[in-house]
Design a protein around this motif. Structure first.
Motif, PDB file in Angstrom:
ATOM      1  N   ALA A  47       0.830  -1.217   0.000  1.00  0.00           N
ATOM      2  CA  ALA A  47       0.000   0.000   0.000  1.00  0.00           C
ATOM      3  C   ALA A  47       0.855   1.254   0.000  1.00  0.00           C
ATOM      4  N   PHE A  48       0.387   2.301  -0.690  1.00  0.00           N
ATOM      5  CA  PHE A  48       1.022   3.603  -0.566  1.00  0.00           C
ATOM      6  C   PHE A  48       0.700   4.154   0.820  1.00  0.00           C
ATOM      7  N   PRO A  49       1.660   4.824   1.471  1.00  0.00           N
ATOM      8  CA  PRO A  49       1.411   5.344   2.813  1.00  0.00           C
ATOM      9  C   PRO A  49       0.275   6.361   2.881  1.00  0.00           C
ATOM     10  N   THR A  50       0.152   7.226   1.842  1.00  0.00           N
ATOM     11  CA  THR A  50      -0.819   8.312   1.900  1.00  0.00           C
ATOM     12  C   THR A  50      -1.796   8.301   0.730  1.00  0.00           C
ATOM     13  N   ALA A  51      -1.282   8.390  -0.488  1.00  0.00           N
ATOM     14  CA  ALA A  51      -2.174   8.561  -1.641  1.00  0.00           C
ATOM     15  C   ALA A  51      -1.486   8.146  -2.936  1.00  0.00           C
ATOM     16  N   VAL A  52      -2.302   7.904  -3.956  1.00  0.00           N
ATOM     17  CA  VAL A  52      -1.836   7.640  -5.314  1.00  0.00           C
ATOM     18  C   VAL A  52      -1.925   8.937  -6.106  1.00  0.00           C
ATOM     19  N   PHE A  53      -0.854   9.287  -6.832  1.00  0.00           N
ATOM     20  CA  PHE A  53      -0.856  10.490  -7.670  1.00  0.00           C
ATOM     21  C   PHE A  53      -1.215  10.181  -9.113  1.00  0.00           C
ATOM     22  N   THR A  78      -4.358   1.163  -2.132  1.00  0.00           N
ATOM     23  CA  THR A  78      -4.067  -0.270  -2.180  1.00  0.00           C
ATOM     24  C   THR A  78      -4.245  -0.912  -3.548  1.00  0.00           C
ATOM     25  N   GLY A  79      -4.848  -0.201  -4.517  1.00  0.00           N
ATOM     26  CA  GLY A  79      -5.015  -0.780  -5.839  1.00  0.00           C
ATOM     27  C   GLY A  79      -5.967   0.007  -6.715  1.00  0.00           C
ATOM     28  N   PHE A  80      -6.314  -0.572  -7.874  1.00  0.00           N
ATOM     29  CA  PHE A  80      -7.179   0.118  -8.828  1.00  0.00           C
ATOM     30  C   PHE A  80      -7.943  -0.885  -9.681  1.00  0.00           C
ATOM     31  N   SER A  81      -8.945  -0.394 -10.384  1.00  0.00           N
ATOM     32  CA  SER A  81      -9.722  -1.180 -11.345  1.00  0.00           C
ATOM     33  C   SER A  81      -9.585  -0.557 -12.722  1.00  0.00           C
ATOM     34  N   TYR A  82      -9.706  -1.387 -13.751  1.00  0.00           N
ATOM     35  CA  TYR A  82      -9.617  -0.904 -15.125  1.00  0.00           C
ATOM     36  C   TYR A  82     -10.663  -1.602 -15.977  1.00  0.00           C
ATOM     37  N   ASP A  83     -10.932  -1.003 -17.144  1.00  0.00           N
ATOM     38  CA  ASP A  83     -11.868  -1.565 -18.116  1.00  0.00           C
ATOM     39  C   ASP A  83     -11.228  -1.543 -19.493  1.00  0.00           C
ATOM     40  N   ILE A  84     -11.550  -2.544 -20.294  1.00  0.00           N
ATOM     41  CA  ILE A  84     -11.108  -2.601 -21.689  1.00  0.00           C
ATOM     42  C   ILE A  84     -12.339  -2.536 -22.570  1.00  0.00           C
ATOM     43  N   ALA A  85     -12.338  -1.609 -23.523  1.00  0.00           N
ATOM     44  CA  ALA A  85     -13.451  -1.463 -24.461  1.00  0.00           C
ATOM     45  C   ALA A  85     -12.938  -1.746 -25.869  1.00  0.00           C
ATOM     46  N   ALA A 100       2.415   3.006 -11.051  1.00  0.00           N
ATOM     47  CA  ALA A 100       1.699   3.933 -10.182  1.00  0.00           C
ATOM     48  C   ALA A 100       2.703   4.716  -9.356  1.00  0.00           C
ATOM     49  N   TYR A 101       2.445   6.009  -9.210  1.00  0.00           N
ATOM     50  CA  TYR A 101       3.265   6.895  -8.377  1.00  0.00           C
ATOM     51  C   TYR A 101       2.419   7.419  -7.222  1.00  0.00           C
ATOM     52  N   GLY A 102       3.028   7.586  -6.073  1.00  0.00           N
ATOM     53  CA  GLY A 102       2.310   8.126  -4.935  1.00  0.00           C
ATOM     54  C   GLY A 102       3.231   8.414  -3.771  1.00  0.00           C
ATOM     55  N   ASN A 103       2.610   8.755  -2.662  1.00  0.00           N
ATOM     56  CA  ASN A 103       3.409   8.996  -1.456  1.00  0.00           C
ATOM     57  C   ASN A 103       2.726   8.361  -0.262  1.00  0.00           C
TER      58      ASN A 103
END
Length: 103
Positions: A47-53, A78-85, A100-103
């Motif tokens: 997990a990123f400590p604070t947020a995803v940029f 902690t993660g993300f979702s994506y879609d393919i069209a 992914a970049y974050g802090n």
């Protein structure tokens, strides 16, 4: 677990197909690849400590696909979702690569 638990600790990293690294000044990079599905989700290696940029996605295909891949609004530290069209009705990616970049 968070990438960094206390100030002054050594930079952390996990160099693997799906991994992460501390870049300094509180900035972290995570990356990975996974089999592509029409609607998928990715859990970050840690997990990123604070947020995803920022999250970047790239689809892997054997040809020139008529598909598009996009991040949907469901993402967190902690993660993300994506879609393919696809214009042709089927998703044409065999895998996705992400960063992914974050802090």
């Amino acid at each position: 677990t968070a990438l960094r638990t206390r100030q002054g600790s050594m930079p952390t990293s996990s160099i693997a197909i799906s991994g992460y690294a501390e870049l300094g000044a509180g900035l972290y990079l995570q990356w990975g690849r996974a089999a592509a599905v029409a609607a998928g989700s990715i859990t970050f290696p840690t997990a990123f400590p604070t947020a995803v940029f920022s999250i970047n996605l790239t689809g892997v295909s054997n040809g020139a696909p008529a598909s598009g891949i996009g991040l949907n609004s469901s993402y967190s530290a902690t993660g993300f979702s994506y879609d393919i069209a696809s214009d042709e009705g089927d998703q044409q990616y065999s895998a996705i690569h992400w960063q992914a970049y974050g802090n």
